[in-house]
Design a protein around this motif. Structure first.
Motif, mmCIF file in Angstrom:
data_model
loop_
_atom_site.group_PDB
_atom_site.id
_atom_site.type_symbol
_atom_site.label_atom_id
_atom_site.label_comp_id
_atom_site.label_asym_id
_atom_site.label_seq_id
_atom_site.Cartn_x
_atom_site.Cartn_y
_atom_site.Cartn_z
ATOM 1 N N GLU A 150 19.315 -1.708 -12.240
ATOM 2 C CA GLU A 150 19.958 -2.695 -11.114
ATOM 3 C C GLU A 150 19.552 -4.117 -11.040
ATOM 4 O O GLU A 150 20.335 -5.024 -10.748
ATOM 5 N N THR A 151 18.226 -4.301 -11.583
ATOM 6 C CA THR A 151 17.534 -5.855 -11.383
ATOM 7 C C THR A 151 18.350 -6.713 -12.446
ATOM 8 O O THR A 151 18.849 -7.715 -12.159
ATOM 9 N N ALA A 152 18.604 -5.965 -13.785
ATOM 10 C CA ALA A 152 19.450 -6.732 -14.772
ATOM 11 C C ALA A 152 20.788 -6.998 -14.281
ATOM 12 O O ALA A 152 21.393 -7.921 -14.444
ATOM 13 N N ALA A 153 21.348 -5.946 -13.604
ATOM 14 C CA ALA A 153 22.742 -5.947 -13.195
ATOM 15 C C ALA A 153 22.908 -7.243 -12.181
ATOM 16 O O ALA A 153 23.921 -8.003 -11.976
ATOM 17 N N GLN A 154 22.000 -7.311 -11.276
ATOM 18 C CA GLN A 154 21.936 -8.313 -10.524
ATOM 19 C C GLN A 154 21.596 -9.647 -11.104
ATOM 20 O O GLN A 154 22.404 -10.729 -10.710
ATOM 21 N N ALA A 155 20.921 -9.621 -12.136
ATOM 22 C CA ALA A 155 20.835 -10.986 -12.853
ATOM 23 C C ALA A 155 21.900 -11.212 -13.448
ATOM 24 O O ALA A 155 22.737 -12.543 -13.581
ATOM 25 N N ALA A 156 22.680 -10.364 -14.045
ATOM 26 C CA ALA A 156 24.473 -10.574 -14.475
ATOM 27 C C ALA A 156 25.285 -11.262 -13.779
ATOM 28 O O ALA A 156 26.029 -12.078 -13.895
ATOM 29 N N LEU A 158 24.516 -13.039 -11.030
ATOM 30 C CA LEU A 158 24.107 -14.237 -10.815
ATOM 31 C C LEU A 158 24.412 -15.108 -11.898
ATOM 32 O O LEU A 158 24.979 -16.428 -11.750
ATOM 33 N N LEU A 159 24.197 -14.927 -13.078
ATOM 34 C CA LEU A 159 24.515 -15.684 -14.161
ATOM 35 C C LEU A 159 26.028 -15.977 -14.227
ATOM 36 O O LEU A 159 26.371 -16.866 -14.783
ATOM 37 N N ARG A 160 26.756 -14.914 -14.156
ATOM 38 C CA ARG A 160 28.290 -15.158 -14.037
ATOM 39 C C ARG A 160 28.804 -16.324 -13.402
ATOM 40 O O ARG A 160 29.787 -17.062 -13.462
ATOM 41 N N ARG A 161 27.911 -16.420 -12.146
ATOM 42 C CA ARG A 161 28.236 -17.606 -11.238
ATOM 43 C C ARG A 161 27.864 -18.838 -11.622
ATOM 44 O O ARG A 161 28.378 -19.952 -11.197
ATOM 45 N N THR A 162 26.782 -18.965 -12.201
ATOM 46 C CA THR A 162 25.839 -20.009 -12.446
ATOM 47 C C THR A 162 25.830 -20.623 -14.092
ATOM 48 O O THR A 162 25.786 -21.823 -14.180
ATOM 49 N N LYS A 163 25.600 -19.588 -14.976
ATOM 50 C CA LYS A 163 25.381 -19.992 -16.155
ATOM 51 C C LYS A 163 26.443 -19.542 -17.239
ATOM 52 O O LYS A 163 26.305 -20.339 -18.505
ATOM 53 N N GLY A 164 27.388 -19.185 -16.706
ATOM 54 C CA GLY A 164 28.692 -18.957 -17.847
ATOM 55 C C GLY A 164 28.565 -17.667 -18.306
ATOM 56 O O GLY A 164 27.704 -16.739 -18.097
ATOM 57 N N GLU A 165 29.740 -17.233 -19.276
ATOM 58 C CA GLU A 165 29.932 -15.835 -19.527
ATOM 59 C C GLU A 165 28.996 -15.241 -20.374
ATOM 60 O O GLU A 165 28.590 -13.978 -20.462
ATOM 61 N N ALA A 168 25.637 -14.207 -19.027
ATOM 62 C CA ALA A 168 26.300 -13.003 -18.109
ATOM 63 C C ALA A 168 26.295 -11.665 -19.068
ATOM 64 O O ALA A 168 26.078 -10.607 -18.628
ATOM 65 N N ARG A 169 27.141 -11.771 -19.884
ATOM 66 C CA ARG A 169 27.236 -10.709 -20.941
ATOM 67 C C ARG A 169 26.038 -10.142 -21.516
ATOM 68 O O ARG A 169 25.705 -8.951 -21.503
ATOM 69 N N ALA A 170 25.123 -11.077 -21.817
ATOM 70 C CA ALA A 170 23.780 -10.585 -22.256
ATOM 71 C C ALA A 170 22.907 -9.730 -21.121
ATOM 72 O O ALA A 170 22.407 -8.635 -21.611
ATOM 73 N N ALA A 171 22.998 -10.142 -20.053
ATOM 74 C CA ALA A 171 22.234 -9.549 -18.992
ATOM 75 C C ALA A 171 23.047 -8.236 -18.552
ATOM 76 O O ALA A 171 22.369 -7.248 -18.492
ATOM 77 N N ALA A 172 24.400 -8.309 -18.516
ATOM 78 C CA ALA A 172 25.337 -7.033 -18.112
ATOM 79 C C ALA A 172 24.812 -5.875 -19.317
ATOM 80 O O ALA A 172 24.776 -4.768 -19.246
ATOM 81 N N THR A 173 24.794 -6.394 -20.736
ATOM 82 C CA THR A 173 24.563 -5.613 -21.748
ATOM 83 C C THR A 173 23.182 -4.914 -21.786
ATOM 84 O O THR A 173 22.836 -3.704 -21.841
ATOM 85 N N GLU A 174 21.935 -5.853 -21.153
ATOM 86 C CA GLU A 174 20.615 -5.144 -20.753
ATOM 87 C C GLU A 174 20.813 -4.334 -19.528
ATOM 88 O O GLU A 174 20.361 -3.113 -19.560
ATOM 89 N N ALA A 175 21.545 -4.392 -18.657
ATOM 90 C CA ALA A 175 21.917 -3.467 -17.522
ATOM 91 C C ALA A 175 22.618 -2.332 -18.006
ATOM 92 O O ALA A 175 22.029 -1.043 -17.709
ATOM 93 N N TRP A 176 23.596 -2.420 -18.751
ATOM 94 C CA TRP A 176 24.215 -1.117 -19.262
ATOM 95 C C TRP A 176 23.324 -0.234 -20.170
ATOM 96 O O TRP A 176 23.475 0.882 -20.139
#
Length: 258
Positions: A150-156, A158-165, A168-176
């Protein structure tokens, strides 16, 4: 634990898997079996009701229930239960309502869980994606993989809004990857989190790369051209937001067997 207590725990699992109707029915049956209730059971009932509301899609109500449960625990001097309830509010995306009190509870409750809850709240309230990912890693080290996911998904998000895709993909992969080590969670933070869109061949190449095979070894094993093997690996890297075989292995080896 009594039968009713076990049923209450099962209701919580059902809620965390997103099955609101079944969780509600199981919780009602648990309460029926425990008419002579004890304090700890009723606190867990209150916490389960938080996730039943979340599973129903009533996110604001779930946060209200979490904060109400925390207030009741605070009044009773049950600081450990209070920290769990406040952290539920953070997991549901409402860190500002919990961050100050969680920081106070660090001095009152022994153990790493409350410290991580406070760290999670501060990172989410401060929109610090890097600290969220660090907190996810710490949750994982404690064996709290749902919280880590859940924490990694929240990071993803946030990153999608601030740091680019890519970030965000790396963080979303970690969450997945973390969520895949759990048993089908469907909490608000994870809802909508999709598996990386790898083709079957890309996944095959990714697994062989993660296992340490070279491009040539992969090409020979699969009967494909060297350039094709490299292209599949590069596509897997891009889609997963990773940059090395070690990162591939980290993402793929957590997944529970089908």
């Amino acid at each position: 634990m009594t039968v009713g207590g076990c049923m209450g725990a099962y209701a919580a699992v059902q809620a965390l898997r997103g099955d609101a109707a079944e969780a509600r029915a199981t919780l009602a049956a648990a309460l029926e079996r425990n008419r002579a209730t004890w304090t700890a059971f009723m606190r867990w009932v209150a916490l389960t009701q938080v996730w039943v509301a979340a599973a129903s899609g009533a996110l604001e109500r779930a946060v209200e229930l979490a904060l109400s449960a925390a207030s009741g625990c605070r009044a009773a001097g049950l600081h450990a239960f209070e920290s769990v309830a406040l952290h539920d509010a953070v997991r549901l995306g409402a860190p500002h309502s919990a961050v100050g009190r969680l920081e106070e509870l660090v001095a009152l409750v022994d153990g790493p869980r409350v410290r991580l809850a406070a760290r999670h709240a501060e990172a989410l309230a401060g929109e610090d994606a890097g600290e969220l990912l660090g907190t996810a890693t710490a949750f994982d080290a404690l064996g709290m993989r749902l919280h880590a996911a859940e924490t990694a998904a929240q990071a993803a998000a946030l990153l999608r809004r601030t740091k680019g895709e890519k970030a965000a993909r790396a963080a979303a992969t970690e969450a997945w990857s973390l969520a895949g080590a759990c048993q089908g969670p469907d909490t608000p933070a994870l809802r909508g989190l999709a598996a990386p869109n790898l083709t079957s061949r890309e996944l095959e190449v990714a697994k062989l790369t993660a296992a340490g095979l070279t491009h040539r070894e992969i090409a020979d094993r699969l009967g494909i051209a060297l350039r094709t093997a490299m292209n599949h690996r590069n596509q897997a890297y891009w889609k997963l937001g990773v940059n090395s075989p070690a990162e591939l292995a980290r993402a793929l080896t957590r997944q529970a067997p089908a």
